[in-house]
Write an enzyme that holds these catalytic residues in place. Structure first.
Site, PDB file in Angstrom:
ATOM      1  N   CYS A  50       0.822  -1.206   0.000  1.00 10.60           N
ATOM      2  CA  CYS A  50       0.000   0.000   0.000  1.00 10.60           C
ATOM      3  C   CYS A  50       0.858   1.259   0.000  1.00 10.60           C
ATOM      4  O   CYS A  50       0.398   2.331  -0.403  1.00 10.60           O
ATOM      5  CB  CYS A  50      -0.941   0.008   1.206  1.00 10.60           C
ATOM      6  SG  CYS A  50      -0.119  -0.034   2.803  1.00 10.60           S
ATOM      7  N   HIS A  98      19.357   0.711  -0.147  1.00 14.21           N
ATOM      8  CA  HIS A  98      17.921   1.006  -0.127  1.00 14.21           C
ATOM      9  C   HIS A  98      17.105  -0.242   0.202  1.00 14.21           C
ATOM     10  O   HIS A  98      16.211  -0.196   1.065  1.00 14.21           O
ATOM     11  CB  HIS A  98      17.482   1.572  -1.480  1.00 14.21           C
ATOM     12  CG  HIS A  98      16.023   1.884  -1.535  1.00 14.21           C
ATOM     13  ND1 HIS A  98      15.483   3.009  -0.944  1.00 14.21           N
ATOM     14  CD2 HIS A  98      14.976   1.202  -2.085  1.00 14.21           C
ATOM     15  CE1 HIS A  98      14.169   3.009  -1.129  1.00 14.21           C
ATOM     16  NE2 HIS A  98      13.848   1.927  -1.823  1.00 14.21           N
ATOM     17  N   GLY A 190      -6.237 -10.482   5.544  1.00 11.12           N
ATOM     18  CA  GLY A 190      -4.786 -10.627   5.425  1.00 11.12           C
ATOM     19  C   GLY A 190      -4.069 -10.275   6.717  1.00 11.12           C
ATOM     20  O   GLY A 190      -4.690 -10.067   7.764  1.00 11.12           O
ATOM     21  N   THR A 192      -2.430  -7.558   7.648  1.00 13.17           N
ATOM     22  CA  THR A 192      -2.695  -6.237   8.223  1.00 13.17           C
ATOM     23  C   THR A 192      -4.013  -6.224   8.987  1.00 13.17           C
ATOM     24  O   THR A 192      -4.086  -5.714  10.112  1.00 13.17           O
ATOM     25  CB  THR A 192      -2.723  -5.161   7.121  1.00 13.17           C
ATOM     26  OG1 THR A 192      -1.461  -5.144   6.458  1.00 13.17           O
ATOM     27  CG2 THR A 192      -2.987  -3.790   7.712  1.00 13.17           C
TER      28      THR A 192
END
Length: 422
Positions: A50, A98, A190, A192
């Site tokens: 997201c 990164h 899910g 989250t």
């Protein structure tokens, strides 16, 4: 081959852009195959959450960055110039740093959130399944996972659990004086949403309803948390009962529209309803914020909610950055060592080939009846000439160019002491 990263995240692009470059899970292998088949990348891993869509690629050269950004725009039907305004890229060491920061939660909306490591691991596994992973990215991601684990175990970055899920529940607590009297409707099943459910349970929410496309998945989560399970199609019947709605699915189209919310608020006699949309693409139509008594928040609205939690993790983040610095250095050293090993193998193979050629000639000479002493002399002479041919040519070229540094290096490599009397 060089390593690059191309992507957009919550820092560079609003949710309206991020949702347009998000990859649906069921289309991920197709996307990876397209990226590699088009020869934009030799290997690829795509992380799509997201808060970010990032492409980690092994490529032929740095110029591939622009081509991969163009591919991303073309794949999603976006204007190339428009997308470039939101994209960032990293090359080689910066790319390694990164991805290590991302997997360790240092680049997340919620500093140190643990879910991202699982998402990166999942992306890695999908690339493996799609045969888009080779030795370069295999080596990189094994190092990344090792460093992320060290960050978790050696620093306090994971203490005081904070995440998008935690931030969503914190927002509900601020709007409702006592969520112990509230009903929460959770859409999706899910990781989250499971975290949201657990945070709500820990804070004593009165009633919990879980909606999912698959009833069995919703029932599994509901059973663990003493909640009710419903199908997505039943949301309209339950929405008016919910004080708090938190949604996080992988749907490509909105699940809750303005009209549905208007009907629900009317049935609630205009009692306030909080809707938190933490999905990308969005599950709740943006027009819902126009509905009176409905308070809509997206992932971008959670920044202020989590700001205090971020401050508490700053010291841990500094320690984590040191671990990542070390990880980058170790990876790059291992990469250079691997290159040298490959060079040594190639050199030995070339010498082996010369040896076999000369030995074959010698054996044939013996078979024809030539004297062994003569054959041995020719063998030794042939080996010497072929083995010193390339170094001799290098020395002559360096001498012709008056390149003393090259001559000094050659002397060292060949074990020649130029100052010694011969």
């Amino acid at each position: 081959m060089p390593l690059i990263t191309v992507g957009v995240n919550h820092k560079t692009a609003p949710v309206a852009i991020r949702e347009r470059v998000a990859f649906a899970p069921e289309k991920m292998i197709n996307a990876l195959s397209s990226l590699v088949a088009d020869q934009k990348a030799n290997e690829a891993v795509i992380v799509s959450t997201c808060n970010r869509t990032e492409l980690y690629c092994s490529v032929d050269n740095e110029e591939r960055i622009a081509q991969i950004i163009d591919w991303l725009a073309e794949y999603h039907g976006l204007d190339k110039q428009d997308l470039r305004k939101y994209c960032y890229s990293h090359f080689e060491a910066d790319s390694v740093r990164h991805v290590m920061r991302v997997a360790s939660g240092l680049d997340s909306l919620v500093l140190g959130e643990p879910q991202i490591l699982g998402q990166v691991k999942s992306a890695y596994a999908v690339s493996q399944e799609g045969t888009c992973l080779g030795s370069e990215l295999e080596s990189l991601f094994q190092r990344v996972f090792s460093i992320a684990k060290r960050v978790r175990t050696d620093t306090a970055i994971g203490e005081n659990p904070v995440s998008i899920a935690f931030a969503a529940v914190s927002l509900a607590q601020r709007i409702f004086a006592d969520i112990r009297q509230s009903t929460a409707l959770l859409i999706g099943a899910g990781q989250t949403i499971e975290l949201v459910a657990r945070h709500l349970k820990e804070n004593g929410v009165k009633r919990l309803i879980v909606a999912n496309r698959t009833l069995a998945r919703a029932e599994k989560l509901a059973t663990d948390l003493q909640a009710e399970a419903i199908l997505l199609g039943d949301i309209g019947d339950y929405l008016s009962q919910a004080d708090i709605v938190i949604s996080s699915t992988a749907s490509q189209l909105p699940i809750i529209g303005k009209g549905m919310v208007e009907r629900a608020t009317a049935q609630r006699r205009h009692a306030p309803i909080l809707l938190v949309d933490i999905a990308v693409p969005r599950d709740i139509e943006p027009e819902v914020e126009e509905v009176k008594d409905a308070y809509l928040y997206t992932v971008d609205d959670l920044h202020s909610v989590i700001e205090e939690n971020v401050k508490a993790r700053q010291d841990a983040a500094k320690a984590a950055e040191s671990i990542i610095d070390e990880g980058v250095e170790l990876y790059l050293r291992a990469l250079e060592s691997r290159k040298v090993s490959d060079l040594i193998v190639t050199f030995r193979q070339a010498a082996e080939s010369i040896k076999n050629q000369e030995l074959e000639k010698a054996l044939k000479s013996l078979e024809t009846g030539q004297a062994p002493e003569q054959v041995m002399t020719k063998l030794a002479h042939g080996l010497m000439n072929k083995l010193i041919h390339a170094p001799t040519r290098y020395l002559r070229d360096a001498g012709a160019d008056a390149d003393q540094q090259a001559l000094n290096i050659a002397s060292s490599v060949l074990g020649i002491d130029e100052e010694k009397d011969h």
